[in-house]
Design an enzyme around this catalytic site. Structure first.
Site, PDB file in Angstrom:
ATOM      1  N   GLY A 199       0.826  -1.208   0.000  1.00 31.40           N
ATOM      2  CA  GLY A 199       0.000   0.000   0.000  1.00 31.40           C
ATOM      3  C   GLY A 199       0.850   1.244   0.000  1.00 31.40           C
ATOM      4  N   THR A 235       2.894  -0.599   8.709  1.00 29.95           N
ATOM      5  CA  THR A 235       3.701  -0.887   9.889  1.00 29.95           C
ATOM      6  C   THR A 235       2.801  -1.001  11.122  1.00 29.95           C
ATOM      7  OG1 THR A 235       5.405   0.452   8.857  1.00 29.95           O
ATOM      8  CG2 THR A 235       5.729  -0.130  11.153  1.00 29.95           C
ATOM      9  N   GLU A 273      -6.024  32.958  -8.570  1.00 29.13           N
ATOM     10  CA  GLU A 273      -6.839  32.018  -7.783  1.00 29.13           C
ATOM     11  C   GLU A 273      -8.321  32.169  -8.116  1.00 29.13           C
ATOM     12  OE1 GLU A 273      -5.543  29.585  -6.259  1.00 29.13           O
ATOM     13  OE2 GLU A 273      -3.495  30.341  -6.397  1.00 29.13           O
TER      14      GLU A 273
END
Ligand code: ADP
Ligand code: MG
Ligand code: ZN
Length: 639
Positions: free
Chosen positions: A201, A208, A424
């Site tokens: 993944g 982990t 923006e």
């Protein structure tokens, strides 16, 4: 790292020591004034001399006023001078006379520098040997595995309860937990238990973490070692570490061996630099041997994690080795909410925080990102001296995690601010005008990270697939910033660099990977595997130069079409574009609702805007933009 530093300091220490040693044991270099023999004789006779030191004809003497002089007595006149002038005076005036021959340094002092150097060299040699023996601080740690062991009673241990979401994955690992809890039951039944489980993944998805939880759930020791820990500069060390790791695991069975980032050792063989039997391959071979070497029922389970299953050596995935693969993906909305819940458990959050809404606004976040998000929010709350984490902290943290911290201290000129606002606003207006795009969540012109501004969207639903029209719309929105600059300001800036890069990559992917171009059709022209030096050197593309040219043509056609489309949208919505830019300049950040109001014309323009636009002046606009506004009969905006 630590070793590197101590290495450097050792070198420095050696150099300093050698310098000090040389300084210490070499005779001091003094310059004693040279005088002629007559002056010496006169001084002696005048009882002006306190002390004489001589070495055959070389004489150094000290006068009573503590000055030293040096002279050489001529060979022929030596005896004569002594007898006639000096001997009597010496006796009478009680002058101290020393011969250097008597004062000779004892032999052991002469030996000190040599011994000293020898000690240094032996020390140095010892140090070098130690280094080359695989980095252990002691010589005999050579080849010992560097595994960390997490004991079942470790207080850092996690169990399945700490793992949010991942229901199917946990289900799959449950069997392993049951086996580790009671191996005997399974052995008696003759059941074959998987030896190795590979977790695949993207980074930060909890591979982990999940492996730790398996050990915590089964209450068995957990030996963690990272793939890169095996790989050392010296041949044989990695293999011997593998051996050692499996040996200690077998002694502690039932237990789990966890090899994190296994791709560091598990790459396809024959793919490395040099191509031959390098250290990494030896390590991998040893790993395969060890995994074959113990029987299924010794109670040792090997788990490993990687985000690149495609580059692993196929031998690793054969039955009897990593015969089970668990995919750990990015969490969906519900899972994100559950993960947020876990990571806000011991944080003080205000009642207005609705984790569900945060989860909705964070598509694509991995569990690691979400943990980071809550942590950032807590830090921001602490900085505000607030006892509770408020929604605004989470919102700010979410932007921070995505785009870097706000750089309010960065000096931005008024001109740059205008440019950013128009850029923006261009993204937002274009995206809002296209059907089926994600709603604009927030627009800001506060600089963050590398970017001058930032526009965020919220995907309404979780998506696994993107349709062609969605991708095309995204291309158009990406170019909206650049188009707005060009239309409104008649000039373009480097601020659109990242947009253009992303748009180009996306168009290329659409053509080459997804077969979404009409002229080329549904063929995958991917370049395939990563090219490794050694294996794929000289491998050519899987398509001809002619096709390559066609692909380039398609990509540029798609980008130009998107540009034109964005231009059309912004031309039609020029007034809205200017309004949004103007409010951005005033408030720096616009949220979703406000943007909606401005866009749909509901927003009452604030007082200082009543005479039209107060931030963006008529003279800021290009002639083209002014013409558009005038033609629209919208000249009231800038009158
Ligand atoms: P990976 O190994 O896949 O890169 P990690 O296991 O290191 O990711 O996960 C990073 C962090 O994300 C963990 O420390 C943990 O706190 C958090 N995390 C991951 N998965 C989950 C989960 N399912 N539930 C809660 N927290 C998680
Ligand atoms: Mg990891
Ligand atoms: Zn942009």
């Amino acid at each position: 790292m630590k070793k590197r530093i101590s290495g450097v300091s050792l070198y420095l220490m050696l150099i300093v020591l050698v310098l000090v040693g040389l300084k210490f044991f070499s005779p001091p270099v003094e310059t004693i004034p040279e005088v002629d023999i007559t002056q010496f004789i006169n001084s002696v006779k005048a009882n002006d001399v306190k002390e004489i030191v001589y070495d055959s004809r070389e004489v150094t003497y000290q006068t009573k006023d503590d000055k030293s002089y040096h002279t050489v007595i001529p060979q022929e006149a030596r005896v004569y001078i002594y007898d006639n002038y000096i001997s009597k005076a010496i006796e009478e005036n009680n002058i101290k006379v020393t011969s250097l021959k008597d004062k000779e340094t004892p032999f052991y002092i002469e030996w000190i520098p040599t011994v000293f150097m020898l000690v240094i060299f032996i020390g140095f040699w010892y140090y070098i040997m130690n280094q080359s023996q695989g980095g252990g601080s002691k010589m005999n740690s050579f080849g010992k595995s560097k595994a960390r062991v997490l004991k079942p009673d470790d207080k850092n241990h996690v169990t399945f309860d700490d793992v949010a979401g991942l229901k199917e994955e946990k289900e799959e690992l449950k069997e392993i937990v049951d086996f580790l809890k009671n191996p005997k039951k399974f052995i008696d039944m003759g059941a074959r238990i998987p030896k190795g489980v590979l977790l695949v993944g993207p980074p930060g998805t909890g591979k982990t973490y999940l492996s730790k939880a398996v050990a915590g759930e089964a209450k068995v020791p957990f030996f963690i070692m990272s793939g890169s820990d095996f790989v050392e500069m010296f041949v044989g060390v990695g293999a011997s570490r593998v051996r050692d790791l499996f040996e200690s695991a077998k002694k502690n069975s039932p237990c789990i061996i966890f090899i994190d980032e296994i791709d560091a050792v598990g790459r396809k063989r024959g793919a490395g630099l040099g191509g031959g039997h390098d250290e990494r391959e030896q390590t991998l071979n040893q790993l395969l041997v060890e995994m074959d070497g113990f029987s299924n029922n010794e109670g040792v389970i090997v788990m490993a994690a990687t985000n690149r299953q495609d580059i692993l050596d196929p031998a690793l995935l054969r039955p009897g080795r990593f015969d089970r693969t668990v995919f750990v993906g990015k969490p969906d909305v519900a899972e994100r909410e559950a993960i947020l819940k876990i990571h806000s458990k011991n944080k003080k959050t205000s009642d207005d925080i609705v984790l569900k809404n945060i989860a909705k606004k964070t598509p694509g976040f991995t569990p690691a990102d979400l943990e980071n998000l809550m942590n950032e929010a807590a830090l921001l709350a602490a900085r505000r001296n607030s006892p509770l984490i408020e929604m605004e902290d989470v919102e700010e943290a979410s932007i921070k995690v995505q785009a870097g911290p706000a750089k309010r201290s960065r000096v931005v000129t008024e001109k740059e601010r205008k440019l950013t606002a128009i850029h923006e606003a261009g993204h937002a207006v274009v995206s809002r005008s296209l059907p089926g795009t994600d709603p604009v969540d927030l627009i800001t012109i506060i600089p963050r990270g590398m970017a001058g501004g930032f526009t965020a969207y919220i995907p309404e639903d979780e998506v696994n697939f993107m349709t062609k029209s969605q991708l095309e719309n995204e291309l158009v929105s990406l170019l909206g910033g650049r188009v707005a600059e060009a239309l409104v300001l008649e000039d373009i800036s480097t601020g659109a660099h990242n947009d253009i890069q992303r748009a180009t990559a996306m168009a290329r992917e659409m053509v080459k990977e997804y077969g979404m171009s009409d002229n080329i059709g549904p063929i995958n022209y991917g370049d395939g595997d990563e090219v490794f030096i050694g294996k794929d050197l000289g491998r050519s593309k899987s398509y001809s130069e002619k096709t390559a040219a066609q692909i380039d043509e398609e990509v540029s056609r798609m980008l130009n079409d998107s540009y034109d489309k964005a231009k059309k949208i912004l031309t039609e919505n020029m007034v809205k574009l200017i309004k949004v830019s103007d409010v951005l300049l005033e408030k720096e950040t616009i949220k979703r609702d406000e943007f909606e109001r401005i866009f749909s014309g509901q927003e009452e323009i604030s007082k200082d805007h009543q005479d039209g636009s107060s931030y963006i002046k008529d003279e800021d606009l290009s002639k083209e933009a002014r013409d558009i506004i005038d033609k629209d009969g919208q000249s009231d905006l800038t009158k």
